[in-house]
Design an enzyme around this catalytic site. Structure first.
Site, mmCIF file in Angstrom:
data_model
loop_
_atom_site.group_PDB
_atom_site.id
_atom_site.type_symbol
_atom_site.label_atom_id
_atom_site.label_comp_id
_atom_site.label_asym_id
_atom_site.label_seq_id
_atom_site.Cartn_x
_atom_site.Cartn_y
_atom_site.Cartn_z
ATOM 1 C CE LYS A 1 -0.296 -0.385 5.030
ATOM 2 N NZ LYS A 1 -1.034 -0.556 6.104
ATOM 3 C CE1 TYR B 1 10.262 32.138 2.067
ATOM 4 C CE2 TYR B 1 10.758 29.708 2.733
ATOM 5 C CZ TYR B 1 10.492 30.623 1.620
ATOM 6 O OH TYR B 1 9.939 30.601 0.411
HETATM 7 C C1 LIG Z 1 -0.561 -1.542 6.786
HETATM 8 C C2 LIG Z 1 -0.980 -2.784 7.303
HETATM 9 C C3 LIG Z 1 -0.187 -4.102 7.291
HETATM 10 C C4 LIG Z 1 1.279 -3.771 7.387
HETATM 11 O O1 LIG Z 1 1.774 -3.067 8.190
HETATM 12 P P1 LIG Z 1 3.426 -3.140 8.809
HETATM 13 O O2 LIG Z 1 3.380 -2.600 10.192
HETATM 14 O O3 LIG Z 1 4.020 -2.157 7.748
HETATM 15 O O4 LIG Z 1 3.850 -4.519 8.633
HETATM 16 C C5 LIG Z 1 -0.894 -5.179 7.753
HETATM 17 N N1 LIG Z 1 -2.111 -5.150 7.995
HETATM 18 C C6 LIG Z 1 -2.797 -4.381 7.777
HETATM 19 C C7 LIG Z 1 -4.432 -4.540 7.756
HETATM 20 C C8 LIG Z 1 -2.459 -3.028 7.282
HETATM 21 O O5 LIG Z 1 -3.432 -2.082 7.212
#
Ligand SMILES: *Cc1c(COP(=O)(O)O)cnc(C)c1O
Length: 384
Positions: A39, A262
């Protein structure tokens, strides 16, 4: 191969991603599957460009948060198993079915819609059922009515329950166990009803490493694929995949008492040499790193001075007299060779590592390294 048209870029080491997934597989064994979490553009590293490495290294499913992330991958990879872990609104579920994407659901209503769409397209959409064991984000509430609904879902002819999952809040060992026990209880109830689910899963990266007893059929690692370590087990060593780099644009001498950037919030306490670097907060580097961040030039650290601008910032290179325009600068890396690590940046910026890397924007080209060589350049602006 094309050139990198910007001095600021993110280097992504595909060998390290492959190494990490193989280490994860070794750790969990062959009976536990991997849903690799890509993601947020694979935590900033380019989902489309790392997906083949992830799959070839042994991931079973690619997990994303949102429908559009799934569609981006599906446009290119027709055969990958892609799971949306988030909610997709009823009116968009048709895209899920058309594109053979696995959808997370937590209501009978959505199951029914997918079932109808399955019939319409002559397909059997796969779903993963989200069950809330305490996080209070998404998922069926933990009650008998929910179990009745899941049983009802299992009777729908045109969908397949491929998975069922929950998510740890990771507050402490006690609450982890409470969440896990709740999940196991409902899984057992469903099994007693003759409902057999292929992938039961609850572990993210941290839980997947530190709590082997909770791995069930699959884990959902994100951070550890990229070598970002928040787990406690010090024997489990990974390789960080990203290094954020730039080059010096300009060097000038300033006199004691002169201000920089700035509001002149930094003033020279001695005659100084200042380098201008072409990255800023619009590249995803935290603006609150003013007077805290350091970059590495020729193995030496140079402090960021003054307000970090949208596109540029300044560093004090008085003690790096050999630095010249065009020299490579490491903004952050894995902490070796005198670099700032993602961990250090996240602490100074008062956030976590995932936020630091996932906020890297489209303006930053991604440069992919394999076997020590550049194998691909992705510039989202000029060659998408
Ligand atoms: C983002 C997410 C993960 C992965 O999380 P990490 O801490 O990066 O391993 C796993 N399960 C769900 C439901 C997530 O939203």
């Amino acid at each position: 191969m094309q050139k990198v048209l910007r001095d600021t870029f993110l280097e992504v080491n595909l060998d390290n991603i492959e190494y990490n997934i193989k280490k994860i597989k070794e750790m969990i064994g062959k009976d536990v599957a991997i849903a690799a979490v890509l993601k947020a553009n694979a935590y900033g590293q380019g989902a489309v460009d790392i997906a083949p490495t992830v799959i070839e290294s042994g991931a079973d499913i690619i997990a994303v948060a949102a429908l559009t992330e799934a569609l981006e991958l599906r446009r290119i990879y027709k055969d990958y198993n892609i799971l949306i872990m988030g909610y997709t609104s009823n009116s968009n579920l048709e895209y899920v079915v058309e594109n053979n994407i696995i959808q997370t659901i937590f209501s009978y209503e959505q199951a029914e819609i997918l079932n109808k769409l399955g019939s319409k397209y002559n397909k059997k959409p796969k779903v993963h059922i989200k069950y809330d064991t305490g996080f209070n984000r998404l998922g069926f509430k933990d009650c008998s009515k929910s179990i009745d609904e899941i049983i009802k879902i299992s009777k729908l002819k045109n969908i397949e329950i491929e998975g069922m999952f929950s998510h740890f809040a990771l507050k402490d060992q006690q609450t982890n166990k409470e969440q896990y026990d709740k999940f196991l209880k409902v899984l057992n109830k469903l099994e007693n009803e003759g409902i057999n689910i292929k992938y039961k899963h609850i572990c993210d990266s941290i839980a997947g490493v530190d709590y082997p007893q909770y791995r069930l059929d699959m884990i959902r690692p994100g951070a550890i694929i990229y070598g970002l370590k928040s787990y406690k087990n010090n024997n489990f060593k990974l390789k960080q995949s990203m290094t954020f780099k730039t080059r010096i644009s300009y060097i000038k001498k300033i006199q004691i008492g002169e201000g920089v950037s700035y509001d002149y919030l930094w003033e020279a306490k001695r005659d100084s040499v200042v380098a201008t670097l072409p990255f800023g907060y619009a590249d995803g580097y935290p603006r609150n790193m003013r007077d805290k961040g350091k970059v590495t030039i020729n193995g030496k650290q140079a402090p960021i001075i003054g307000v970090i601008c949208m596109d540029q910032c300044m560093v004090d290179i008085t003690d790096i007299p050999e630095a010249k325009v065009g020299d490579e600068v490491i903004i952050y890396s894995d902490g070796n060779n005198n670099t700032m690590s993602v961990q250090q940046i996240s602490e100074l910026a008062e956030t976590n590592k995932n936020e630091i890397v996932s906020r890297i924007t489209r303006r930053t080209p991604r440069v992919y390294i394999k076997d020590g060589k550049v194998v691909k350049i992705r510039d989202y602006l000029v060659n998408n």
